[in-house]
Design a protein around this motif. Structure first.
Motif, PDB file in Angstrom:
ATOM      1  N   LEU A 496      -4.927  23.429 -13.608  1.00  0.00           N
ATOM      2  CA  LEU A 496      -3.726  23.052 -14.357  1.00  0.00           C
ATOM      3  C   LEU A 496      -3.981  21.894 -15.310  1.00  0.00           C
ATOM      4  O   LEU A 496      -3.232  21.684 -16.268  1.00  0.00           O
ATOM      5  CB  LEU A 496      -2.597  22.678 -13.388  1.00  0.00           C
ATOM      6  N   ARG A 497      -5.027  21.136 -15.026  1.00  0.00           N
ATOM      7  CA  ARG A 497      -5.331  20.013 -15.917  1.00  0.00           C
ATOM      8  C   ARG A 497      -5.708  20.494 -17.325  1.00  0.00           C
ATOM      9  O   ARG A 497      -5.574  19.754 -18.303  1.00  0.00           O
ATOM     10  CB  ARG A 497      -6.464  19.180 -15.338  1.00  0.00           C
ATOM     11  N   LYS A 499      -4.339  23.197 -18.799  1.00  0.00           N
ATOM     12  CA  LYS A 499      -3.254  24.027 -19.310  1.00  0.00           C
ATOM     13  C   LYS A 499      -2.239  23.169 -20.054  1.00  0.00           C
ATOM     14  O   LYS A 499      -2.104  21.976 -19.806  1.00  0.00           O
ATOM     15  CB  LYS A 499      -2.563  24.773 -18.150  1.00  0.00           C
ATOM     16  N   ILE A 500      -1.547  23.836 -21.079  1.00  0.00           N
ATOM     17  CA  ILE A 500      -0.516  23.171 -21.857  1.00  0.00           C
ATOM     18  C   ILE A 500       0.765  23.984 -21.743  1.00  0.00           C
ATOM     19  O   ILE A 500       0.765  25.210 -21.878  1.00  0.00           O
ATOM     20  CB  ILE A 500      -0.915  23.056 -23.340  1.00  0.00           C
ATOM     21  N   THR A 501       1.868  23.300 -21.551  1.00  0.00           N
ATOM     22  CA  THR A 501       3.154  23.972 -21.411  1.00  0.00           C
ATOM     23  C   THR A 501       3.858  24.021 -22.759  1.00  0.00           C
ATOM     24  O   THR A 501       3.941  23.008 -23.474  1.00  0.00           O
ATOM     25  CB  THR A 501       4.028  23.221 -20.394  1.00  0.00           C
ATOM     26  N   HIS A 502       4.350  25.168 -23.178  1.00  0.00           N
ATOM     27  CA  HIS A 502       5.075  25.360 -24.437  1.00  0.00           C
ATOM     28  C   HIS A 502       6.470  25.858 -24.128  1.00  0.00           C
ATOM     29  O   HIS A 502       6.690  26.577 -23.156  1.00  0.00           O
ATOM     30  CB  HIS A 502       4.352  26.378 -25.326  1.00  0.00           C
ATOM     31  N   SER A 503       7.414  25.484 -25.041  1.00  0.00           N
ATOM     32  CA  SER A 503       8.788  25.939 -24.868  1.00  0.00           C
ATOM     33  C   SER A 503       9.415  26.173 -26.233  1.00  0.00           C
ATOM     34  O   SER A 503       9.034  25.540 -27.223  1.00  0.00           O
ATOM     35  CB  SER A 503       9.604  24.900 -24.092  1.00  0.00           C
ATOM     36  N   ARG A 548       7.099  32.694 -32.514  1.00  0.00           N
ATOM     37  CA  ARG A 548       6.801  31.892 -31.304  1.00  0.00           C
ATOM     38  C   ARG A 548       5.714  30.860 -31.530  1.00  0.00           C
ATOM     39  O   ARG A 548       5.307  30.167 -30.611  1.00  0.00           O
ATOM     40  CB  ARG A 548       6.370  32.813 -30.158  1.00  0.00           C
TER      41      ARG A 548
END
Length: 569
Positions: A496-497, A499-503, A548
């Motif tokens: 998870l380190r 990974k990047i979260t997008h919204s 997106r």
């Protein structure tokens, strides 16, 4: 005085007393003299100080008093002490007796056994000589008789002998016990009458009635001990007879009609039979010793016929009701101690104690209060009234009033009983007061010292209830006992380190709220035309790509028109 010097002085005193008694025609053992010396010194009326070294005059006075008491053949107290010394010197427990018996046999037959095991017989004469030695060893080992008697060499039915000896011995002891108990009940009834009429005490003082009661009570106790051992022998014999029958049946089924049987099959049976046969012989010897011990106790009752002839006993028993110990106990079966009357004392009852039979009752079960207040009357205590537990010791009483009175001041009555025992030394063993007089502990009670610390196992009806959750739960939900599961979670966190979260957000989802609308209900309608016709146009299909986002910060949309031409439809 150093211990070695004191021991030498005591030995000289004992030797001198023995010589004085022998000069008067009375042969006494050193054990009896030693017991008498300690008894005379303990008696406060003789004026001996235990903390002061004996002077020459004190030694002479001690010797004189001891000789006088040892030569008083008409005193039941002396007979009781002689009985106690004899029983203590000749009685042993069942286990110790059998162990000593086997040790003596092995020491006597050691030479014969070595002659047999070391023999290297080859010729016929040598083998016959070896056979005779084996037969002699078996006869000597069994104690059946002389190996030179041809009748003894034949088989002997040991179980049959025991079947005859045990009932005969038991019947003899029961008869002697019944006679002794009848005499005890008569003496007790007379002494009860004396306590109610003090004027009779001076009349009966020369008869030494209490000393006679102690003598018969001690004889009764010794008979009960011997009878208990004989009953144990009878139980063991019954078990061994069943085992013998089973082994013989096993031997018959193993041999049957075969001419040869493997030693591995038949020898273990022979060894088991030999062991059973030896056990039968041990029981025979033990019964013989107990029977002999019983017969040797009877001469210590000789003074009763001299002191209490039938005429005197009939006169003393006028208007007297003779009660047995069982009758005395039944009279007060319903009188029980009320536990609410005693807040600081603990009372027990037979039905609340699981090991009541093994519990050591003080004064051998006699009522301590009655003994202390009536100057030495022995009445059996009744456990159903209540058992007082005081300083880890247990006391029974013959009435409820006696129990209440004793419980008010136990130390006072305990001291009175101890003072009475100092004047009558036979009471120390009769009432089992050896813990208070350590110098006069009999050997039989030294061996059973562990039994004096048996604690009662109390019984009661009780119930318990456990709350579902006494404390708030402390369950750690994140805890994992499986190392592989922990490894999996660690790998997941490490991935998870990177990974990047997008919204994204659209107009339709922005500030979403509940909407409502109102429409008219539909209605049925119809039209009519001259002819039917239809047309169809292409459906627009336009898509926009890139809404997106992507790897760049600026969003670039691409419009794609996928609507088909009209002529293609």
């Amino acid at each position: 005085m150093p211990p070695t010097q004191a021991e030498s002085v005591i030995k000289n005193i004992i030797r001198e007393i023995g010589q004085e008694c022998a000069a008067h025609g009375e042969i006494v053992s050193e054990t009896l003299v030693a017991f008498m010396v300690k008894a005379v010194v303990l008696d406060p009326s003789n004026g001996f100080n235990m903390d002061r070294t004996l002077m020459k005059s004190d030694v002479q006075k001690l010797v004189k008093l001891c000789v006088a008491r040892l030569l008083d053949n008409k005193n039941p107290s002396l007979d009781t002490i002689k009985m106690q010394v004899y029983f203590d010197m000749n009685y042993t427990s069942r286990e110790e007796f059998l162990e000593e018996h086997h040790r003596v046999l092995e020491s006597r037959l050691g030479s014969v056994s070595r002659e047999i095991t070391d023999n290297r017989a080859c010729t016929k004469e040598e083998l016959e000589s070896l056979y005779r030695k084996i037969v002699s060893y078996v006869l000597l080992r069994s104690g059946l008789g002389s190996p030179t008697d041809i009748k003894i060499v034949r088989e002997a039915t040991v179980p049959a002998i025991l079947h005859e000896a045990i009932p005969a011995t038991t019947q003899h002891i029961d008869s002697q016990l019944q006679i002794a108990q009848d005499q005890v009940y008569r003496y007790t009834a007379i002494l009860e009458k004396v306590t109610k009429n003090p004027l009779m005490s001076k009349e009966l003082e020369p008869y030494m009635l209490k000393e006679a009661l102690y003598n018969v009570r001690q004889y009764e106790i010794f008979l009960q001990i011997i009878l208990s051992d004989i009953i144990t022998c009878a139980q063991e014999v019954e078990i061994m007879i069943k085992q013998l029958g089973a082994q013989l049946e096993h031997l018959k089924s193993t041999i049957k009609s075969r001419t040869a049987v493997p030693t591995s099959q038949v020898f273990p049976i022979f060894i088991a039979l030999a062991s059973l046969w030896t056990s039968f012989q041990d029981e025979t010897v033990l019964i013989s010793v107990l029977s002999s011990l019983t017969s040797h106790l009877e001469p210590f009752l000789g003074t009763h016929e001299l002191l209490f002839p039938d005429k005197i006993m009939q006169r003393l028993l006028d208007d007297v009701t003779v009660k047995t110990d069982v009758c005395r106990i039944k009279e007060h079966m319903e009188d029980r101690v009320c536990l609410t009357d005693f807040r600081k004392l603990e009372w027990l009852f037979p039905e609340t104690i699981a090991n009541f039979e093994k519990l050591l009752i003080q004064y051998r079960g006699f009522c301590g209060y009655t003994f202390a207040t009536t100057d030495g009357l022995l009445l059996p205590g009744n456990p159903t009234i209540g058992i007082l537990k005081y300083k880890e010791k247990y006391y029974t009483f013959n009435t409820r009033d006696a129990a209440y009175s004793f419980a008010e001041n136990p130390e006072n009555y305990i001291d009175l009983i101890k003072g009475k025992a100092k004047k009558n030394a036979e009471l120390i063993q009769l009432l089992e007061l050896h813990q208070q007089f350590e110098t006069l502990v009999p050997y039989s009670q030294v061996r059973d010292v562990d039994k004096h610390y048996i604690k009662p196992i109390t019984k009661c009806e009780s119930s318990t209830q456990t709350d579902t959750h006494i404390l708030p739960p402390t369950i750690v939900r994140s805890y994992e006992w499986n190392e592989w599961e922990l490894r999996r979670k660690a790998i997941k966190l490490a991935n998870l380190r990177q990974k990047i979260t997008h919204s994204v957000q659209t107009d339709l989802s922005h500030m979403r709220r509940e909407n409502c609308s109102q429409v008219y209900p539909s209605k049925d309608a119809s039209t009519q035309s001259k002819r039917e016709g239809s047309s169809r146009v292409p459906r627009p299909q336009i898509y926009i790509a890139g809404l997106r986002g992507g790897r760049s910060k600026t969003t670039h949309g691409v419009k794609v028109n996928l609507t088909r031409a009209v002529d293609e439809t």
